[in-house]
Scaffold this motif. Structure first.
Motif, PDB file in Angstrom:
ATOM      1  N   ASP A   1     -16.359 -41.493  65.952  1.00  0.00           N
ATOM      2  CA  ASP A   1     -17.516 -40.669  66.311  1.00  0.00           C
ATOM      3  C   ASP A   1     -17.226 -39.178  66.227  1.00  0.00           C
ATOM      4  OD1 ASP A   1     -19.260 -42.827  66.825  1.00  0.00           O
ATOM      5  OD2 ASP A   1     -18.301 -43.144  68.778  1.00  0.00           O
ATOM      6  N   GLU A   2     -15.978 -38.780  66.428  1.00  0.00           N
ATOM      7  CA  GLU A   2     -15.625 -37.364  66.334  1.00  0.00           C
ATOM      8  C   GLU A   2     -14.159 -37.227  65.933  1.00  0.00           C
ATOM      9  OE1 GLU A   2     -14.582 -36.624  71.072  1.00  0.00           O
ATOM     10  OE2 GLU A   2     -16.430 -35.788  70.211  1.00  0.00           O
ATOM     11  N   ALA A   3     -13.845 -36.083  65.336  1.00  0.00           N
ATOM     12  CA  ALA A   3     -12.490 -35.847  64.842  1.00  0.00           C
ATOM     13  C   ALA A   3     -11.479 -35.831  65.982  1.00  0.00           C
ATOM     14  CB  ALA A   3     -12.442 -34.530  64.084  1.00  0.00           C
TER      15      ALA A   3
ATOM     16  N   PHE B   1      -1.320 -35.906  66.270  1.00  0.00           N
ATOM     17  CA  PHE B   1      -0.485 -35.716  65.092  1.00  0.00           C
ATOM     18  C   PHE B   1      -0.772 -36.795  64.045  1.00  0.00           C
ATOM     19  CE2 PHE B   1       3.280 -36.718  62.581  1.00  0.00           C
ATOM     20  CZ  PHE B   1       3.559 -35.467  62.039  1.00  0.00           C
ATOM     21  N   GLY B   2      -0.914 -36.357  62.785  1.00  0.00           N
ATOM     22  CA  GLY B   2      -1.117 -37.293  61.680  1.00  0.00           C
ATOM     23  C   GLY B   2      -2.541 -37.764  61.501  1.00  0.00           C
ATOM     24  N   GLN B   3      -3.517 -37.095  62.142  1.00  0.00           N
ATOM     25  CA  GLN B   3      -4.917 -37.499  62.019  1.00  0.00           C
ATOM     26  C   GLN B   3      -5.595 -36.677  60.921  1.00  0.00           C
ATOM     27  OE1 GLN B   3      -6.236 -39.982  64.036  1.00  0.00           O
ATOM     28  NE2 GLN B   3      -4.190 -40.201  64.892  1.00  0.00           N
ATOM     29  N   LEU B   4      -6.222 -37.361  59.968  1.00  0.00           N
ATOM     30  CA  LEU B   4      -6.988 -36.720  58.906  1.00  0.00           C
ATOM     31  C   LEU B   4      -8.401 -37.284  58.947  1.00  0.00           C
ATOM     32  CD1 LEU B   4      -7.307 -34.952  56.379  1.00  0.00           C
ATOM     33  CD2 LEU B   4      -6.445 -36.878  55.022  1.00  0.00           C
ATOM     34  N   THR B   5      -9.367 -36.419  59.208  1.00  0.00           N
ATOM     35  CA  THR B   5     -10.751 -36.853  59.364  1.00  0.00           C
ATOM     36  C   THR B   5     -11.599 -36.323  58.214  1.00  0.00           C
ATOM     37  OG1 THR B   5     -10.494 -36.763  61.777  1.00  0.00           O
ATOM     38  CG2 THR B   5     -12.742 -36.889  60.904  1.00  0.00           C
ATOM     39  N   LEU B   6     -12.430 -37.187  57.627  1.00  0.00           N
ATOM     40  CA  LEU B   6     -13.361 -36.779  56.585  1.00  0.00           C
ATOM     41  C   LEU B   6     -14.777 -36.844  57.125  1.00  0.00           C
ATOM     42  CD1 LEU B   6     -10.775 -37.732  54.904  1.00  0.00           C
ATOM     43  CD2 LEU B   6     -12.399 -38.035  53.019  1.00  0.00           C
ATOM     44  N   THR B   7     -15.558 -35.818  56.811  1.00  0.00           N
ATOM     45  CA  THR B   7     -16.940 -35.777  57.253  1.00  0.00           C
ATOM     46  C   THR B   7     -17.779 -35.057  56.203  1.00  0.00           C
ATOM     47  OG1 THR B   7     -18.414 -35.206  59.098  1.00  0.00           O
ATOM     48  CG2 THR B   7     -16.701 -33.597  58.528  1.00  0.00           C
TER      49      THR B   7
ATOM     50  N   SER C   1      -2.755 -31.886  62.096  1.00  0.00           N
ATOM     51  CA  SER C   1      -3.927 -32.704  61.789  1.00  0.00           C
ATOM     52  C   SER C   1      -4.804 -31.901  60.838  1.00  0.00           C
ATOM     53  CB  SER C   1      -4.705 -33.052  63.071  1.00  0.00           C
ATOM     54  OG  SER C   1      -5.181 -31.861  63.691  1.00  0.00           O
ATOM     55  N   ALA C   2      -5.860 -32.524  60.326  1.00  0.00           N
ATOM     56  CA  ALA C   2      -6.739 -31.813  59.397  1.00  0.00           C
ATOM     57  C   ALA C   2      -8.101 -32.482  59.334  1.00  0.00           C
ATOM     58  CB  ALA C   2      -6.112 -31.755  58.001  1.00  0.00           C
ATOM     59  N   VAL C   3      -9.093 -31.690  58.938  1.00  0.00           N
ATOM     60  CA  VAL C   3     -10.445 -32.182  58.721  1.00  0.00           C
ATOM     61  C   VAL C   3     -10.884 -31.761  57.324  1.00  0.00           C
ATOM     62  CG1 VAL C   3     -12.871 -32.053  59.422  1.00  0.00           C
ATOM     63  CG2 VAL C   3     -11.065 -32.076  61.166  1.00  0.00           C
ATOM     64  N   ILE C   4     -11.388 -32.706  56.562  1.00  0.00           N
ATOM     65  CA  ILE C   4     -11.944 -32.426  55.236  1.00  0.00           C
ATOM     66  C   ILE C   4     -13.461 -32.565  55.324  1.00  0.00           C
ATOM     67  CG2 ILE C   4     -12.175 -33.283  52.867  1.00  0.00           C
ATOM     68  CD1 ILE C   4      -9.269 -34.196  53.030  1.00  0.00           C
ATOM     69  N   THR C   5     -14.177 -31.550  54.865  1.00  0.00           N
ATOM     70  CA  THR C   5     -15.630 -31.630  54.855  1.00  0.00           C
ATOM     71  C   THR C   5     -16.123 -31.650  53.415  1.00  0.00           C
ATOM     72  OG1 THR C   5     -15.872 -29.208  54.956  1.00  0.00           O
ATOM     73  CG2 THR C   5     -15.833 -30.409  57.043  1.00  0.00           C
ATOM     74  N   ILE C   6     -17.045 -32.541  53.149  1.00  0.00           N
ATOM     75  CA  ILE C   6     -17.664 -32.691  51.836  1.00  0.00           C
ATOM     76  C   ILE C   6     -19.157 -32.427  51.986  1.00  0.00           C
ATOM     77  CG2 ILE C   6     -18.080 -34.248  49.893  1.00  0.00           C
ATOM     78  CD1 ILE C   6     -15.145 -33.695  50.248  1.00  0.00           C
ATOM     79  N   ASP C   7     -19.762 -31.746  51.026  1.00  0.00           N
ATOM     80  CA  ASP C   7     -21.196 -31.466  51.097  1.00  0.00           C
ATOM     81  C   ASP C   7     -21.996 -32.766  50.972  1.00  0.00           C
ATOM     82  OD1 ASP C   7     -23.973 -30.596  50.000  1.00  0.00           O
ATOM     83  OD2 ASP C   7     -23.018 -28.712  50.579  1.00  0.00           O
TER      84      ASP C   7
ATOM     85  N   VAL D   1      -6.281 -41.914  58.180  1.00  0.00           N
ATOM     86  CA  VAL D   1      -7.495 -41.334  57.609  1.00  0.00           C
ATOM     87  C   VAL D   1      -8.711 -41.975  58.248  1.00  0.00           C
ATOM     88  CG1 VAL D   1      -8.786 -40.916  55.487  1.00  0.00           C
ATOM     89  CG2 VAL D   1      -6.274 -40.938  55.442  1.00  0.00           C
ATOM     90  N   GLN D   2      -9.539 -41.140  58.863  1.00  0.00           N
ATOM     91  CA  GLN D   2     -10.730 -41.626  59.568  1.00  0.00           C
ATOM     92  C   GLN D   2     -11.969 -40.942  59.012  1.00  0.00           C
ATOM     93  OE1 GLN D   2      -8.407 -41.754  63.821  1.00  0.00           O
ATOM     94  NE2 GLN D   2      -8.760 -39.884  62.712  1.00  0.00           N
TER      95      GLN D   2
END
Length: 236
Positions: free
Chosen positions: A92-94, A98-104, A132-138, A50-51
């Protein structure tokens, strides 16, 4: 006299244990108190790194995210999924390994009339499971409890759970959210969420025993060239 005292004590303990057991038995009804499952999740045995995109989350917010990760790790261990979330710091960027989950964070609500407060962008392998996946939060989600509720909900998608608009209030972490800075009444998975994840993985294990397909707990089952296009997912 001592015999009767021991007998009464034993009966009281038995009654207490029975009451506790009854409280632990939760009736989970699909789409009422238990969420549906999605067609993708992390493969069994995945170490999810988780990054956080640099500067997007304050130290106190990072602590909340790590708390949610720890809670999901505890549940994952209980359910023997082998999925583990490991905090990997800021980047710095997503990344798409494999197995990378990025929150921004992004300005989800700016200039729109929708009620989408967060997004889960999964990238899937050829077998349909998560790569992999990216989660975005407002940016406006700043309340600690609300942030924890959102993050717990989004990580749950990676465990195979889908949104449940028809579910009763506080019955599942997969309920929608009333506002960009308001939680849905839960900050952790419910008993029905845990039960649903357990049933999902047990069903897949049973199916694998009767198939000749590559085991889903093998990260090498699909290469980078096998991945599908990212699919957006939103909640409201």
């Amino acid at each position: 006299m001592k015999y009767f005292q021991l007998l009464i004590l034993s009966l009281l303990l038995l009654a207490g244990n029975t009451a506790n057991a009854q409280r632990l038995q939760v009736a989970c009804d699909a789409n009422k108190t238990a969420p549906p499952t999605n067609t993708w999740h992390w493969p069994e045995g995945t170490l999810v790194k988780v990054q956080l995109i640099r500067g997007m989350f304050k130290p106190s917010e990072q602590a909340v995210i790590r708390e949610v990760m720890s809670e999901w790790n505890d549940l994952s261990e209980q359910l023997a999924t082998g999925i583990k979330y490991e905090f990997a710091g800021e980047i710095d960027e997503a990344r798409d390994d494999f197995g990378q989950l990025t929150l921004t964070r992004i300005e989800i609500m700016k200039g729109t009339n929708n009620k989408f407060f967060a997004y889960f962008f999964p990238t899937r392998r050829a077998d349909g499971l998560l790569r992999s996946a990216v989660i975005t939060i407002d940016f406006n989600t700043t309340d600690t409890a609300a942030l924890k509720s959102f993050v717990a909900h989004e990580i749950a998608h990676g465990m195979g759970l889908f949104d449940c608009k028809s579910c009763k209030s506080k019955s599942t972490i997969m309920r929608g959210f009333p506002g960009v800075n308001q939680g849905n009444g839960l900050v952790a998975p419910s008993a029905c969420d845990v039960s649903t994840v357990k049933a999902l993985f047990e069903q897949e294990r049973t199916a694998l025993r009767f198939s000749n397909h590559q085991p889903i707990n093998n990260p090498r089952a699909a290469s980078k060239t096998d991945e599908t296009s990212p699919a957006s997912h939103s909640l409201q």
